[in-house]
Write a protein that holds these residues in place. Sequence first.
Motif, PDB file in Angstrom:
ATOM      1  N   UNK A 134      22.129 123.926 -31.291  1.00 18.99           N
ATOM      2  CA  UNK A 134      21.816 123.676 -32.693  1.00 18.99           C
ATOM      3  C   UNK A 134      22.991 123.016 -33.419  1.00 18.99           C
ATOM      4  N   UNK A 135      24.221 123.386 -33.042  1.00 13.38           N
ATOM      5  CA  UNK A 135      25.388 122.760 -33.655  1.00 13.38           C
ATOM      6  C   UNK A 135      25.494 121.303 -33.234  1.00 13.38           C
ATOM      7  N   UNK A 136      25.263 121.042 -31.956  1.00 12.79           N
ATOM      8  CA  UNK A 136      25.309 119.661 -31.481  1.00 12.79           C
ATOM      9  C   UNK A 136      24.249 118.809 -32.170  1.00 12.79           C
ATOM     10  N   UNK A 137      23.039 119.335 -32.300  1.00 11.29           N
ATOM     11  CA  UNK A 137      21.972 118.582 -32.970  1.00 11.29           C
ATOM     12  C   UNK A 137      22.315 118.323 -34.431  1.00 11.29           C
ATOM     13  N   UNK A 138      22.929 119.309 -35.083  1.00 11.69           N
ATOM     14  CA  UNK A 138      23.315 119.131 -36.484  1.00 11.69           C
ATOM     15  C   UNK A 138      24.405 118.071 -36.616  1.00 11.69           C
ATOM     16  N   UNK A 139      25.305 118.006 -35.653  1.00 15.78           N
ATOM     17  CA  UNK A 139      26.342 116.970 -35.677  1.00 15.78           C
ATOM     18  C   UNK A 139      25.732 115.583 -35.477  1.00 15.78           C
ATOM     19  N   UNK A 197      46.682 128.201 -29.107  1.00 13.24           N
ATOM     20  CA  UNK A 197      45.501 127.368 -28.919  1.00 13.24           C
ATOM     21  C   UNK A 197      45.740 126.070 -29.681  1.00 13.24           C
ATOM     22  N   UNK A 198      45.537 124.945 -29.028  1.00 11.80           N
ATOM     23  CA  UNK A 198      45.620 123.644 -29.687  1.00 11.80           C
ATOM     24  C   UNK A 198      44.235 123.022 -29.656  1.00 11.80           C
ATOM     25  N   UNK A 199      43.734 122.636 -30.801  1.00  6.42           N
ATOM     26  CA  UNK A 199      42.375 122.121 -30.887  1.00  6.42           C
ATOM     27  C   UNK A 199      42.335 120.783 -31.613  1.00  6.42           C
ATOM     28  N   UNK A 200      41.615 119.850 -31.016  1.00  7.02           N
ATOM     29  CA  UNK A 200      41.393 118.561 -31.668  1.00  7.02           C
ATOM     30  C   UNK A 200      40.281 118.669 -32.694  1.00  7.02           C
ATOM     31  N   UNK A 201      39.340 119.576 -32.472  1.00  6.90           N
ATOM     32  CA  UNK A 201      38.181 119.638 -33.356  1.00  6.90           C
ATOM     33  C   UNK A 201      37.218 118.498 -33.060  1.00  6.90           C
ATOM     34  N   UNK A 202      36.262 118.309 -33.959  1.00  2.97           N
ATOM     35  CA  UNK A 202      35.252 117.268 -33.798  1.00  2.97           C
ATOM     36  C   UNK A 202      35.415 116.221 -34.891  1.00  2.97           C
ATOM     37  N   UNK A 203      35.626 114.988 -34.492  1.00  2.90           N
ATOM     38  CA  UNK A 203      35.760 113.921 -35.483  1.00  2.90           C
ATOM     39  C   UNK A 203      34.422 113.663 -36.168  1.00  2.90           C
ATOM     40  N   UNK A 204      34.423 113.743 -37.501  1.00  9.28           N
ATOM     41  CA  UNK A 204      33.240 113.375 -38.276  1.00  9.28           C
ATOM     42  C   UNK A 204      33.372 111.995 -38.881  1.00  9.28           C
ATOM     43  N   UNK A 205      34.603 111.589 -39.175  1.00  3.61           N
ATOM     44  CA  UNK A 205      34.772 110.281 -39.800  1.00  3.61           C
ATOM     45  C   UNK A 205      36.168 109.749 -39.520  1.00  3.61           C
ATOM     46  N   UNK A 206      36.239 108.476 -39.163  1.00  5.19           N
ATOM     47  CA  UNK A 206      37.515 107.789 -38.954  1.00  5.19           C
ATOM     48  C   UNK A 206      37.452 106.504 -39.766  1.00  5.19           C
ATOM     49  N   UNK A 207      38.139 106.500 -40.897  1.00  5.59           N
ATOM     50  CA  UNK A 207      37.990 105.429 -41.873  1.00  5.59           C
ATOM     51  C   UNK A 207      38.928 104.261 -41.616  1.00  5.59           C
ATOM     52  N   UNK A 208      38.371 103.155 -41.112  1.00  7.60           N
ATOM     53  CA  UNK A 208      39.139 101.941 -40.833  1.00  7.60           C
ATOM     54  C   UNK A 208      38.785 100.893 -41.877  1.00  7.60           C
TER      55      UNK A 208
END
Length: 412
Positions: free
Chosen positions: A47-52, A94-105
């Motif tokens: 459900x989290x993946x689908x929401x992303x 713990x080192x976490x990258x997280x999930x990129x939602x936006x990368x503004x170029x």
Amino acid sequence: MRVLGMMSGTSLDAIDVALVEFARDHDDPSLLRGRLLHLGEEPFPEDTRDALWAVLPPAPADVATWNRLHAAVGDAFAEAAAAVLAAHGGADLVATHGQTLHHGVRVDGTVHATLQIGDASRIAAATAVPVLHDLRTADVAAGGQGAPLAPLLDQLLLGGQAHPTAVLNIGGISNLTLVGAGDVLAGDLGPGNALLDAAVHAATGRAADLDARLARTGTVDRTALATLLADPFYARPLPRSTGREHYDGQYLRRMLGEDSLAALALPDLLATLVELTAVTIARGVAPLGARRVVASGGGIRNPLLRERLAARLAPVPLVDADELGIPADGKEALLIALLGYLGAHGLPGTLATRDGTAHTGASRPVVLGALTPPHALRHLPVPRSDSTAAANAPVDSTPVGRLLLERAEERA
């Protein structure tokens, strides 16, 4: 120091994890030894993946949705971290990258903002371990691209080679590092799996074209390929970065036009996109003088893409990272663990060039990451091989010049 590195890329297929024990070499403090205790994947809640997927560009999303996703991704990473640590031993960080939602170029190629979500406080609460997170924004604040960050790992593993090596990663986006030829040169090359996966998902609901079964039955549309290759992004010099904001769900319609896209059968479209990825990578490698290409990431598991890439790169050989003792499928999680170690010790997570700037284009190399809770690493853990904190202090403050990997036998 044991660090659990966690990474989720643009493909949203899983959470990659790497539990690594780092220790400085007693005879050569610039040598960092990394003992790989566990490499693997933890599932993303469906459900989290689908929401992303539902909020990725060009889909609209309000701040409430992003807020809920920040918590949900944090919970997903927390569950994954807790499972790994319970099965394979504890960690100091713990080192976490997280999930990129936006990368503004911006239009000129500079990056004005980057956003990775995944509430670190939830990970810390689930594991009772401090969490280093938000690994890209310090570089962006210093004028850098914030991506790719892999060049630091590539340099430490392969920079001592006597000939130029192009280190390639094919995830949702393909990126490259050139080592062994003076200053490290790096950047994103173009789409890896992003357009392929999006096309399959839109047409069939499946996540990917497994083993390129559909693409193999198609024929490359040369007119469509030429149109896609005319994208101005490919003319930008390195360092450069991109993301799903560029290769979004409407990208093919914008580039090809509605009628031309509709006229392409799905197998032909996929064959064309495989060729697009192979061509853009080969064109990125061609002017660099590389003597070999060392590849990792999910894209090299696509047999058709691998074939077309090898043909386009010839006579430069294409080598699996695994053949050199580098985990091809777990390399990005290993990178995040390394960035966690460096950040915890106040060492930069980007590489310096001869003029003092960073490989990302930033004005200088910077320490990456924020810590949750902020007081957690006031006293760094002493490596298990050292007897006193005094002996540890001068070693851990030395800049890292080389990383030597070894694998430990995993617990059953």
